[in-house]
Design a protein around this motif. Sequence first.
Motif, PDB file in Angstrom:
ATOM      1  N   UNK A 145       0.842  -1.205   0.000  1.00  0.00           N
ATOM      2  CA  UNK A 145       0.000   0.000   0.000  1.00  0.00           C
ATOM      3  C   UNK A 145       0.876   1.253   0.000  1.00  0.00           C
ATOM      4  N   UNK A 146       1.848   1.279   0.897  1.00  0.00           N
ATOM      5  CA  UNK A 146       2.739   2.434   0.990  1.00  0.00           C
ATOM      6  C   UNK A 146       3.506   2.629  -0.313  1.00  0.00           C
ATOM      7  N   UNK A 147       4.065   1.552  -0.850  1.00  0.00           N
ATOM      8  CA  UNK A 147       4.833   1.634  -2.094  1.00  0.00           C
ATOM      9  C   UNK A 147       3.952   2.152  -3.233  1.00  0.00           C
ATOM     10  N   UNK A 148       2.729   1.642  -3.329  1.00  0.00           N
ATOM     11  CA  UNK A 148       1.827   2.074  -4.396  1.00  0.00           C
ATOM     12  C   UNK A 148       1.561   3.575  -4.324  1.00  0.00           C
ATOM     13  N   UNK A 252      12.053   1.145   2.321  1.00  0.00           N
ATOM     14  CA  UNK A 252      11.465   2.204   3.151  1.00  0.00           C
ATOM     15  C   UNK A 252      10.086   1.790   3.662  1.00  0.00           C
ATOM     16  N   UNK A 253       9.269   1.232   2.778  1.00  0.00           N
ATOM     17  CA  UNK A 253       7.931   0.796   3.186  1.00  0.00           C
ATOM     18  C   UNK A 253       8.010  -0.356   4.180  1.00  0.00           C
ATOM     19  N   UNK A 254       8.910  -1.287   3.929  1.00  0.00           N
ATOM     20  CA  UNK A 254       9.135  -2.427   4.818  1.00  0.00           C
ATOM     21  C   UNK A 254       9.506  -1.941   6.214  1.00  0.00           C
ATOM     22  N   UNK A 255      10.424  -0.994   6.276  1.00  0.00           N
ATOM     23  CA  UNK A 255      10.907  -0.462   7.547  1.00  0.00           C
ATOM     24  C   UNK A 255       9.808   0.264   8.306  1.00  0.00           C
ATOM     25  N   UNK A 256       9.060   1.119   7.616  1.00  0.00           N
ATOM     26  CA  UNK A 256       7.993   1.870   8.274  1.00  0.00           C
ATOM     27  C   UNK A 256       6.935   0.934   8.847  1.00  0.00           C
ATOM     28  N   UNK A 257       6.450  -0.002   8.019  1.00  0.00           N
ATOM     29  CA  UNK A 257       5.376  -0.901   8.472  1.00  0.00           C
ATOM     30  C   UNK A 257       5.839  -1.805   9.617  1.00  0.00           C
ATOM     31  N   UNK A 289      16.041  12.031  -1.820  1.00  0.00           N
ATOM     32  CA  UNK A 289      14.852  12.382  -2.605  1.00  0.00           C
ATOM     33  C   UNK A 289      13.739  11.362  -2.395  1.00  0.00           C
ATOM     34  N   UNK A 290      14.108  10.081  -2.357  1.00  0.00           N
ATOM     35  CA  UNK A 290      13.106   9.037  -2.123  1.00  0.00           C
ATOM     36  C   UNK A 290      12.496   9.169  -0.735  1.00  0.00           C
ATOM     37  N   UNK A 291      13.343   9.426   0.262  1.00  0.00           N
ATOM     38  CA  UNK A 291      12.841   9.582   1.631  1.00  0.00           C
ATOM     39  C   UNK A 291      11.891  10.769   1.718  1.00  0.00           C
ATOM     40  N   UNK A 292      12.191  11.841   0.990  1.00  0.00           N
ATOM     41  CA  UNK A 292      11.325  13.024   1.002  1.00  0.00           C
ATOM     42  C   UNK A 292       9.954  12.708   0.389  1.00  0.00           C
ATOM     43  N   UNK A 293       9.943  11.972  -0.724  1.00  0.00           N
ATOM     44  CA  UNK A 293       8.672  11.570  -1.338  1.00  0.00           C
ATOM     45  C   UNK A 293       7.876  10.688  -0.387  1.00  0.00           C
ATOM     46  N   UNK A 294       8.576   9.828   0.293  1.00  0.00           N
ATOM     47  CA  UNK A 294       7.951   8.897   1.230  1.00  0.00           C
ATOM     48  C   UNK A 294       7.248   9.663   2.352  1.00  0.00           C
TER      49      UNK A 294
END
Length: 383
Positions: A145-148, A252-257, A289-294
């Motif tokens: 979900x987060x990745x999408x 990033x999504x794996x870590x957050x969840x 940049x990826x972390x900022x989008x996240x």
Amino acid sequence: MAYGRIKPSDVHIGRPLQWDVFDEKGNLLLGKGHVISSENQLVRLLQLGMFADNAALQRSRGDVVIDETLPPSTVTLLLVARKKLETLFTQLEQATLEDNFVARMHEIVAHVEGGCSVNPNVALAMILLRQDGRYAIRHMVNAAVVVNLVCKSMGKTEDERRRIVAATLSMNFGMMDYQDKLKQQTTPLTPEQRAELEQHPFKSRELLANAGVLDELWLTAVLQHHEYIDGSGYPGKLKGDSVCQEAQLVSLADLFCARVTPRAYRAAVASNVALRGILLDRGKAFNPLLAAHFIKTLGIYPAGMMVKLANGEIGLVSEPTEKANCPIVSSFIGPRGAPLTIVLKRDTSLDLYAIRETVDPKSFAVHINMENIWGSAAVEYRI
């Protein structure tokens, strides 16, 4: 009653039948619960032709059918995704033999995309509010979900997004049972456990390749989803641009969840604290940049987070606003601690309703009715 033909893979010797079995003329052959005791008996029945109620067959195969006449529901679509993913994993060998693994995975990807499209706030809220079911399965669906949503924020093409979501949904296939076991462990990992854990990206990639996955982006994202650009990850200790962007998004999504889910040895981390940790790590473990989008996608206070307001009310973050630190909160507990008769929408940019602190949901024995907050998108239909 509509009948469907029973396949060899539907029947397991020594296990009770899940449906009544009929011949091609509709005559009852075997009752539900009957146990087929031998291979010879099964072969004879299959040669004769065995049929069962088609809807019951679909349910036993994990082929969940959603009633399209009902209003679309994010909760239902994501629960279906969880159910189908678990079924696919348990039937991995069969899916490999029948060469339908990739097609079945793309069906699950479509459910995740559909759930996010109906209401992205409900999709994010489910990560925090629906922590039921098998951990290893829901974790991958939550991360997907987060990745999408992050891929959409980044302007990824539909094809790119689906391939990265597929990688997220299968990233841990090489350690599913082990992952469930580790979640309950209350002591630190032993060196032997750590070594086994660090092999799972290899194992996952191998399982997927054997199942018919040919997409190198998908396979590489799975293999590298624990690599960090500072070289501190595993299994290859890759650095810098050697870690593909897709793998970093999955990571990033794996870590957050993982951080917002309680474990036997620690409580869940508040989602805004988890995001702050990711923000501090950017440029070290991940591309900034990826972390900022996240962080932009999830917000400072992600949907589903429980907070206390300046007036003493307690509620859930229900939707973002243009001000990242001032979301809309749906209050359901009054200033004196009593449940409110109706949910009240609060604009936290106003001083009276400013967010004072985050709240641990376990500190309140109150049922959270997601439908009261988000409407039909949060309805759980029977599946």
